[in-house]
Design a protein around this motif. Structure first.
Motif, PDB file in Angstrom:
ATOM      1  N   THR A   1       3.561 -32.091  11.757  1.00  0.00           N
ATOM      2  CA  THR A   1       2.192 -31.440  11.224  1.00  0.00           C
ATOM      3  C   THR A   1       2.563 -30.000  10.853  1.00  0.00           C
ATOM      4  N   ASN A   2       1.859 -29.762   9.777  1.00  0.00           N
ATOM      5  CA  ASN A   2       2.009 -28.154   9.289  1.00  0.00           C
ATOM      6  C   ASN A   2       0.428 -27.831   8.183  1.00  0.00           C
ATOM      7  N   ARG A   3       0.254 -26.782   8.270  1.00  0.00           N
ATOM      8  CA  ARG A   3      -0.621 -26.455   7.610  1.00  0.00           C
ATOM      9  C   ARG A   3      -0.529 -26.716   5.932  1.00  0.00           C
ATOM     10  N   THR A   4       0.645 -26.797   5.502  1.00  0.00           N
ATOM     11  CA  THR A   4       1.212 -26.954   4.401  1.00  0.00           C
ATOM     12  C   THR A   4       1.828 -28.348   4.457  1.00  0.00           C
ATOM     13  N   LYS A   5       0.971 -29.586   4.254  1.00  0.00           N
ATOM     14  CA  LYS A   5       1.621 -30.907   4.488  1.00  0.00           C
ATOM     15  C   LYS A   5       2.967 -31.097   3.712  1.00  0.00           C
ATOM     16  N   GLU A   6       3.061 -30.589   2.498  1.00  0.00           N
ATOM     17  CA  GLU A   6       4.122 -30.586   1.575  1.00  0.00           C
ATOM     18  C   GLU A   6       5.278 -30.338   2.171  1.00  0.00           C
TER      19      GLU A   6
ATOM     20  N   MET B   1       7.300 -38.141  19.754  1.00  0.00           N
ATOM     21  CA  MET B   1       7.030 -36.589  19.574  1.00  0.00           C
ATOM     22  C   MET B   1       6.421 -36.105  18.622  1.00  0.00           C
ATOM     23  N   LEU B   2       5.577 -35.156  18.502  1.00  0.00           N
ATOM     24  CA  LEU B   2       4.862 -34.280  17.418  1.00  0.00           C
ATOM     25  C   LEU B   2       5.583 -33.021  17.335  1.00  0.00           C
ATOM     26  N   ILE B   3       5.849 -32.300  16.215  1.00  0.00           N
ATOM     27  CA  ILE B   3       6.400 -30.943  16.011  1.00  0.00           C
ATOM     28  C   ILE B   3       5.146 -30.499  15.213  1.00  0.00           C
ATOM     29  N   ILE B   4       4.826 -29.080  15.884  1.00  0.00           N
ATOM     30  CA  ILE B   4       3.831 -28.350  14.963  1.00  0.00           C
ATOM     31  C   ILE B   4       4.499 -27.288  14.304  1.00  0.00           C
ATOM     32  N   GLY B   5       4.536 -27.264  13.065  1.00  0.00           N
ATOM     33  CA  GLY B   5       5.270 -26.243  12.219  1.00  0.00           C
ATOM     34  C   GLY B   5       6.224 -26.939  11.233  1.00  0.00           C
ATOM     35  N   ALA B   6       6.860 -26.389  10.303  1.00  0.00           N
ATOM     36  CA  ALA B   6       7.866 -26.624   9.327  1.00  0.00           C
ATOM     37  C   ALA B   6       8.705 -25.850   8.987  1.00  0.00           C
ATOM     38  N   GLY B   7       8.810 -24.487   9.856  1.00  0.00           N
ATOM     39  CA  GLY B   7       9.613 -23.311   9.372  1.00  0.00           C
ATOM     40  C   GLY B   7      11.131 -23.582  10.021  1.00  0.00           C
ATOM     41  N   GLY B   8      11.822 -22.607  10.310  1.00  0.00           N
ATOM     42  CA  GLY B   8      13.143 -22.562  10.658  1.00  0.00           C
ATOM     43  C   GLY B   8      13.457 -23.218  11.860  1.00  0.00           C
ATOM     44  N   ALA B   9      12.494 -22.825  13.105  1.00  0.00           N
ATOM     45  CA  ALA B   9      12.624 -23.174  14.380  1.00  0.00           C
ATOM     46  C   ALA B   9      12.199 -24.558  14.340  1.00  0.00           C
TER      47      ALA B   9
ATOM     48  N   ALA C   1      15.439 -26.417  13.147  1.00  0.00           N
ATOM     49  CA  ALA C   1      16.222 -26.641  14.064  1.00  0.00           C
ATOM     50  C   ALA C   1      15.999 -27.605  15.192  1.00  0.00           C
ATOM     51  N   ILE C   2      14.957 -27.580  15.681  1.00  0.00           N
ATOM     52  CA  ILE C   2      14.449 -28.569  16.767  1.00  0.00           C
ATOM     53  C   ILE C   2      14.408 -29.767  16.400  1.00  0.00           C
ATOM     54  N   TYR C   3      13.691 -30.009  15.232  1.00  0.00           N
ATOM     55  CA  TYR C   3      13.687 -31.648  14.589  1.00  0.00           C
ATOM     56  C   TYR C   3      15.162 -32.217  14.301  1.00  0.00           C
ATOM     57  N   TYR C   4      15.992 -31.510  13.698  1.00  0.00           N
ATOM     58  CA  TYR C   4      16.997 -32.175  13.234  1.00  0.00           C
ATOM     59  C   TYR C   4      18.093 -32.191  14.624  1.00  0.00           C
ATOM     60  N   THR C   5      18.009 -31.245  15.413  1.00  0.00           N
ATOM     61  CA  THR C   5      18.827 -31.386  16.696  1.00  0.00           C
ATOM     62  C   THR C   5      18.353 -32.652  17.424  1.00  0.00           C
ATOM     63  N   LEU C   6      16.833 -32.765  17.718  1.00  0.00           N
ATOM     64  CA  LEU C   6      16.266 -33.874  18.474  1.00  0.00           C
ATOM     65  C   LEU C   6      16.700 -35.054  17.612  1.00  0.00           C
ATOM     66  N   ALA C   7      16.743 -35.213  16.485  1.00  0.00           N
ATOM     67  CA  ALA C   7      17.189 -36.531  15.621  1.00  0.00           C
ATOM     68  C   ALA C   7      18.746 -36.615  15.655  1.00  0.00           C
TER      69      ALA C   7
ATOM     70  N   ILE D   1       4.924 -32.656  22.934  1.00  0.00           N
ATOM     71  CA  ILE D   1       4.123 -31.904  21.277  1.00  0.00           C
ATOM     72  C   ILE D   1       4.905 -30.538  21.574  1.00  0.00           C
ATOM     73  N   ILE D   2       5.451 -30.175  20.292  1.00  0.00           N
ATOM     74  CA  ILE D   2       6.251 -29.002  20.414  1.00  0.00           C
ATOM     75  C   ILE D   2       5.585 -28.122  19.442  1.00  0.00           C
ATOM     76  N   GLN D   3       5.161 -26.907  19.805  1.00  0.00           N
ATOM     77  CA  GLN D   3       4.596 -25.928  19.077  1.00  0.00           C
ATOM     78  C   GLN D   3       5.603 -25.088  18.433  1.00  0.00           C
ATOM     79  N   THR D   4       5.786 -24.760  17.206  1.00  0.00           N
ATOM     80  CA  THR D   4       7.221 -23.913  16.820  1.00  0.00           C
ATOM     81  C   THR D   4       6.557 -22.683  15.911  1.00  0.00           C
TER      82      THR D   4
END
Length: 276
Positions: free
Chosen positions: A149-154, A122-130, A133-139, A187-190
């Motif tokens: 992947t995120n505009r700000t890699k850090e 899987m690939l998640i686009i974004g690193a905000g609140g949504a 929630a999706i990343y940790y739940t899937l994990a 691929i998940i766009q958040t």
């Protein structure tokens, strides 16, 4: 009659009252659900008001999902890990916080996938609140390969580093992710990129997406974002954010009442409101 509601700022746009009212009616539950416009500085008084007024439960939306945690009596472990609450249950004055966003998303994704999610790349686009929630739940549910992947890699690196569940994750720039789209089954766009009225925007160009893969966007206005349109034209299966919105609401409803409501009734109510 039991009272439920949603708190946020802004809140006028929320479709939760229509959706939950239809579910109460269909389930035979004597209850009403209303919007509460709560500014950030008034959140502590609002939470005390839930207890004082005997409000059975509320949904929490932006910008209160994180700040509200310190005001509750108990936090569910998954919500604690995510660092955000979107559902509060009032049991005789004891307020417990849950997060049904990630679980709601996963429920919708499971319905799309013909195979177990645990084996998917899987690939998640974004690193905000949504995204979190999706990343940790899937994990937490056993998915072992999730890149971010995120505009700000850090920010992506920070989200990966803080995850309490074991998995294989790499942070990518948007440019790196575009070149590696063939590697992913899902691929998940958040992010909010592509949401009305900016419907022509897309966080990634989907030229390299794998045929038959699932591309999911948590936006549901419009029902097909530019990203989903690109993916569909390349032969991917696509999913908008309506399933996540409805399922997270249905899971909240279940926390409050012990009843899992009619998904189709709730979804059709929202679709009618959206004109879809």
């Amino acid at each position: 009659m039991a009272l439920y509601g949603v708190i946020g700022d802004p809140i006028a746009h929320s479709m939760s009252p229509l959706m939950h009212t239809s579910a109460f009616r269909e389930s035979g539950v004597d209850a009403t659900y209303v919007k509460f416009h709560v500014k950030k500085e008034d959140l502590p008084q609002a939470i005390e008001g839930i207890k004082a007024l005997g409000i059975r439960g509320v949904n929490v939306t932006v910008p209160h999902k994180e700040q509200v945690m310190e005001l509750l009596d108990e936090i569910d472990p998954l919500a604690e890990a995510i660092g955000a609450v979107n559902t509060i249950v009032n049991e005789n004055g004891k307020l417990t916080g849950y997060n049904t966003d990630g679980l709601g998303y996963v429920e919708g994704l499971r319905n799309m996938s013909k195979e177990p999610l645990e084996g998917k790349s899987m690939l998640i686009i974004g690193a905000g609140g949504a995204a979190k929630a999706i990343y940790y739940t899937l994990a937490s549910l056993g998915v072992r390969v999730i890149d971010v992947t995120n505009r700000t890699k850090e920010r992506a690196e920070k989200m990966i580093g803080a995850c309490p569940f074991q998995l294989d994750s790499t942070s990518l720039t948007l440019e790196e992710a575009e070149k590696r789209l063939q590697d992913y089954d899902v691929i998940i766009q958040t992010t909010s990129i592509g949401m009305f009225p900016h419907i022509d925007e897309s966080p990634l160009v989907m030229h390299e997406v794998k045929q038959g893969s699932i591309v999911s966007d948590i936006i549901y206005n419009p029902l097909e974002t530019s990203l989903l349109k690109q993916a569909r034209e390349k032969g991917a299966q696509t999913q908008n954010g309506l399933d996540m919105f409805v399922y997270q609401g249905a899971l909240s409803f279940e926390k409050w009442t012990g009843i899992f409501p009619s998904y189709s009734i709730m979804k059709n109510t929202v679709l009618q409101q959206l004109g879809g």
